[in-house]
Scaffold this motif. Structure first.
Motif, PDB file in Angstrom:
ATOM      1  N   ASN A  12       5.505   4.312   2.302  1.00 48.58           N
ATOM      2  CA  ASN A  12       5.965   5.613   2.513  1.00 48.58           C
ATOM      3  C   ASN A  12       6.659   5.335   4.016  1.00 48.58           C
ATOM      4  O   ASN A  12       7.707   5.620   4.479  1.00 48.58           O
ATOM      5  N   ALA A  13       5.860   4.430   4.678  1.00 48.65           N
ATOM      6  CA  ALA A  13       6.586   4.159   5.949  1.00 48.65           C
ATOM      7  C   ALA A  13       7.922   3.362   5.777  1.00 48.65           C
ATOM      8  O   ALA A  13       8.916   3.631   6.533  1.00 48.65           O
ATOM      9  N   LEU A  14       8.181   2.519   4.781  1.00 51.19           N
ATOM     10  CA  LEU A  14       9.213   1.754   4.540  1.00 51.19           C
ATOM     11  C   LEU A  14      10.364   2.823   4.241  1.00 51.19           C
ATOM     12  O   LEU A  14      11.466   2.746   4.654  1.00 51.19           O
ATOM     13  N   VAL A  15       9.915   3.720   3.312  1.00 55.48           N
ATOM     14  CA  VAL A  15      11.021   4.709   3.020  1.00 55.48           C
ATOM     15  C   VAL A  15      11.558   5.432   4.294  1.00 55.48           C
ATOM     16  O   VAL A  15      12.737   5.663   4.444  1.00 55.48           O
ATOM     17  N   ASP A  16      10.457   5.793   5.186  1.00 56.93           N
ATOM     18  CA  ASP A  16      11.130   6.677   6.538  1.00 56.93           C
ATOM     19  C   ASP A  16      11.730   5.661   7.295  1.00 56.93           C
ATOM     20  O   ASP A  16      13.035   6.105   7.700  1.00 56.93           O
ATOM     21  N   ALA A  42      11.167  -6.945   4.839  1.00 59.59           N
ATOM     22  CA  ALA A  42      10.444  -7.905   5.848  1.00 59.59           C
ATOM     23  C   ALA A  42       9.653  -7.686   6.800  1.00 59.59           C
ATOM     24  O   ALA A  42       8.654  -8.469   7.175  1.00 59.59           O
ATOM     25  N   ARG A  43       9.734  -6.431   7.249  1.00 56.99           N
ATOM     26  CA  ARG A  43       8.971  -5.928   8.341  1.00 56.99           C
ATOM     27  C   ARG A  43       7.671  -5.200   7.882  1.00 56.99           C
ATOM     28  O   ARG A  43       6.686  -5.115   8.646  1.00 56.99           O
ATOM     29  N   THR A  44       7.634  -5.042   6.597  1.00 53.81           N
ATOM     30  CA  THR A  44       6.339  -4.355   6.001  1.00 53.81           C
ATOM     31  C   THR A  44       5.163  -5.285   6.036  1.00 53.81           C
ATOM     32  O   THR A  44       5.238  -6.497   5.787  1.00 53.81           O
ATOM     33  N   SER A  74       0.845  -0.966   0.025  1.00 56.24           N
ATOM     34  CA  SER A  74      -0.187   0.077   0.145  1.00 56.24           C
ATOM     35  C   SER A  74       1.062   1.311  -0.113  1.00 56.24           C
ATOM     36  O   SER A  74       1.894   1.201   0.632  1.00 56.24           O
ATOM     37  N   GLU A  75       0.331   2.273  -0.359  1.00 54.38           N
ATOM     38  CA  GLU A  75       1.007   3.659  -0.501  1.00 54.38           C
ATOM     39  C   GLU A  75       1.623   4.019   0.740  1.00 54.38           C
ATOM     40  O   GLU A  75       2.565   4.460   1.269  1.00 54.38           O
ATOM     41  N   GLU A  76       0.702   3.677   1.822  1.00 55.69           N
ATOM     42  CA  GLU A  76       0.913   4.037   3.285  1.00 55.69           C
ATOM     43  C   GLU A  76       2.073   3.191   3.919  1.00 55.69           C
ATOM     44  O   GLU A  76       3.259   3.888   4.397  1.00 55.69           O
ATOM     45  N   ASN A  77       2.107   1.943   3.692  1.00 60.58           N
ATOM     46  CA  ASN A  77       3.286   0.998   3.905  1.00 60.58           C
ATOM     47  C   ASN A  77       4.577   1.216   3.170  1.00 60.58           C
ATOM     48  O   ASN A  77       5.581   1.351   3.835  1.00 60.58           O
ATOM     49  N   VAL A 124      19.983   4.820   4.604  1.00 65.58           N
ATOM     50  CA  VAL A 124      19.862   4.525   3.192  1.00 65.58           C
ATOM     51  C   VAL A 124      19.253   5.842   2.804  1.00 65.58           C
ATOM     52  O   VAL A 124      18.094   5.979   2.892  1.00 65.58           O
ATOM     53  N   PRO A 125      19.645   6.524   1.613  1.00 63.09           N
ATOM     54  CA  PRO A 125      19.166   7.871   0.867  1.00 63.09           C
ATOM     55  C   PRO A 125      18.041   7.380  -0.114  1.00 63.09           C
ATOM     56  O   PRO A 125      18.104   7.494  -1.123  1.00 63.09           O
ATOM     57  N   ALA A 126      16.865   6.889   0.739  1.00 58.07           N
ATOM     58  CA  ALA A 126      15.858   6.566  -0.316  1.00 58.07           C
ATOM     59  C   ALA A 126      14.679   7.788  -0.132  1.00 58.07           C
ATOM     60  O   ALA A 126      14.535   8.341   0.732  1.00 58.07           O
ATOM     61  N   PHE A 127      13.807   7.541  -1.286  1.00 58.87           N
ATOM     62  CA  PHE A 127      12.610   8.411  -1.438  1.00 58.87           C
ATOM     63  C   PHE A 127      11.560   7.775  -1.948  1.00 58.87           C
ATOM     64  O   PHE A 127      11.653   6.753  -2.655  1.00 58.87           O
ATOM     65  N   ILE A 128      10.281   8.151  -1.787  1.00 58.24           N
ATOM     66  CA  ILE A 128       9.368   7.905  -2.289  1.00 58.24           C
ATOM     67  C   ILE A 128       9.269   8.111  -3.885  1.00 58.24           C
ATOM     68  O   ILE A 128       9.843   9.170  -4.077  1.00 58.24           O
ATOM     69  N   ALA A 129       8.783   7.456  -4.896  1.00 59.23           N
ATOM     70  CA  ALA A 129       9.208   7.831  -6.364  1.00 59.23           C
ATOM     71  C   ALA A 129       7.885   8.878  -6.582  1.00 59.23           C
ATOM     72  O   ALA A 129       7.051   9.136  -5.730  1.00 59.23           O
ATOM     73  N   PHE A 130       7.928   9.721  -7.460  1.00 63.64           N
ATOM     74  CA  PHE A 130       6.979  10.672  -7.950  1.00 63.64           C
ATOM     75  C   PHE A 130       5.547  10.326  -7.853  1.00 63.64           C
ATOM     76  O   PHE A 130       5.155   8.930  -8.233  1.00 63.64           O
TER      77      PHE A 130
END
Length: 389
Positions: free
Chosen positions: A307-311, A387-389, A302-305, A318-324
């Motif tokens: 976003n939480a993964l990226v956080d 794995a935590r998602t 899901s989008e919510e999960n 890890v310099p991660a971002f949600i995609a556009f």
């Protein structure tokens, strides 16, 4: 997280990269005593060097990548009442550049594996009002320029390449400037070359370059002394200091691409081993991918999960971002010159973009300048957090 992984992530290369070359060039620009392009030489020199590097007869440096797109579209005759086909999955400048000219931006779907404009969807969207088709070379990966070139030839609608991510990229041995269409680049702070802001447009012919030059300088020829403005336009001129920095940035581009071309396949392979993770696929016709970002999807999340993964990835280094976000899911897209559809109507014909909107993650390209051990550290943290998602 073990101490070694934590340290490896903390030591990832920073961005932007700079050194004595930028310092020397800035002093040289300063000592000219003329700091705008009409009096100095840095912008002129950068344009020649950038054009040569990208196989283009002409290049024009401008204030930023959004203005590069707007100027390119204007040269192609895009104006009020026109339509411009854009990917639904892209940064919103791709659509806003058209909308600022009064043209309707028409979002179409993208390929589920490369995330680039779907040629069949683009062909289906062409109408008598279509003035341009704008493929985006997503994360440095060329859109399918063979299929899109055929769409352009069959319909008579010109292509404009949004190459904001594609400095130094090659498609079947050809650079962006060798593909017969206008290409627009960005030098915003996160891009593969940067002066904080800036942009460039490459042109396949002198006539389009000359028109663009006029329009980027308030319609005024370079030699004019009587304020004779031959066209409408705006001030999109790049300053000498930005050009001086970009000349140094261009000088280290190839070395950085070579490093990322080594690291990206390694990281993509490691990510592909993680259950549920699907990296962006590389078309075999792409000879050189500069890898603006390391992108991957987690289908079904899901989008919510997501976003939480990226956080969590960011919190672990890890310099991660949600995609556009899908462009039609931003309020700014609908402010003016939008299609006569609802959000859900656009979404219904863009199912791939809808999925990517929720499930796509990218890792900043500075990571790909790191070591092989650092690629393993990134993949380890991604695996643990997925794995935590």
């Amino acid at each position: 997280m073990n101490d070694r992984v934590e340290q490896l992530l903390a030591d990832l290369p920073r961005w932007p990269r700079y050194g004595d070359e930028e310092r020397t060039n800035l002093v040289r620009a300063l000592d000219q005593g003329q700091w705008w392009r009409m009096g100095g030489s840095e912008v002129d020199s950068f344009e020649r060097e950038f054009a040569d590097r990208h196989g283009a007869p002409y290049a024009l440096a401008v204030t930023n990548g959004t203005h590069a797109l707007e100027l390119a579209l204007q040269v192609l005759g895009v104006d009020q009442g026109s339509e411009v086909i854009v990917p639904a999955f892209t940064f919103i400048s791709s659509s806003q550049a058209a909308q600022r000219l009064g043209a309707v931006a028409v979002p179409v779907d993208v390929d589920p594996e490369t995330y680039c404009l779907d040629p069949e969807a683009a062909a289906a969207a062409v109408t008598p009002r279509t003035k341009a088709i704008m493929p985006v070379h997503m994360a440095g990966h060329f859109a399918d320029m063979d299929a899109l070139g055929k769409v352009s030839a069959d319909t008579g609608v010109p292509l404009i390449q949004d190459a904001a991510h594609a400095h130094g990229a090659e498609w079947e041995g050809r650079k962006a400037g060798e593909l017969g269409s206008i290409a627009a680049f960005s030098f915003q702070n996160g891009k593969l070359m940067t002066a904080g802001e800036g942009g460039a447009v490459t042109f396949p012919d002198e006539a389009s370059y000359q028109e663009a030059f006029l329009r980027h300088s308030c319609g005024r020829p370079a030699t004019d002394r009587r304020y004779f403005h031959q066209t409408s336009g705006s001030n999109f001129r790049m300053n000498e200091f930005s050009a001086a920095v970009l000349r140094a940035q261009l000088g280290r581009l190839d070395e950085q691409i070579a490093t990322r071309e080594q690291r990206a396949p390694l990281l993509a392979g490691l990510l592909a081993e993680i259950p549920g993770v699907v990296p962006q696929r590389r078309d075999e016709r792409v000879n050189v991918n500069p890898h603006y970002m390391q992108m991957f999807r987690i289908p079904g999340i899901s989008e919510e999960n997501r976003n939480a993964l990226v956080d969590r990835l960011v919190a672990r280094g890890v310099p991660a971002f949600i995609a556009f976000r899908a462009i039609y899911r931003s309020d700014g897209f609908w402010e003016y010159a939008a299609p006569a559809e609802t959000v859900e109507q656009v979404a219904a014909r863009c199912p791939v973009t809808e999925a990517i909107n929720a499930d796509c993650v990218w890792v900043h390209h500075r990571s790909l300048l790191g070591t092989e051990e650092q690629m393993h550290a990134i993949a380890q943290v991604v695996a643990e957090e997925v794995a935590r998602t």
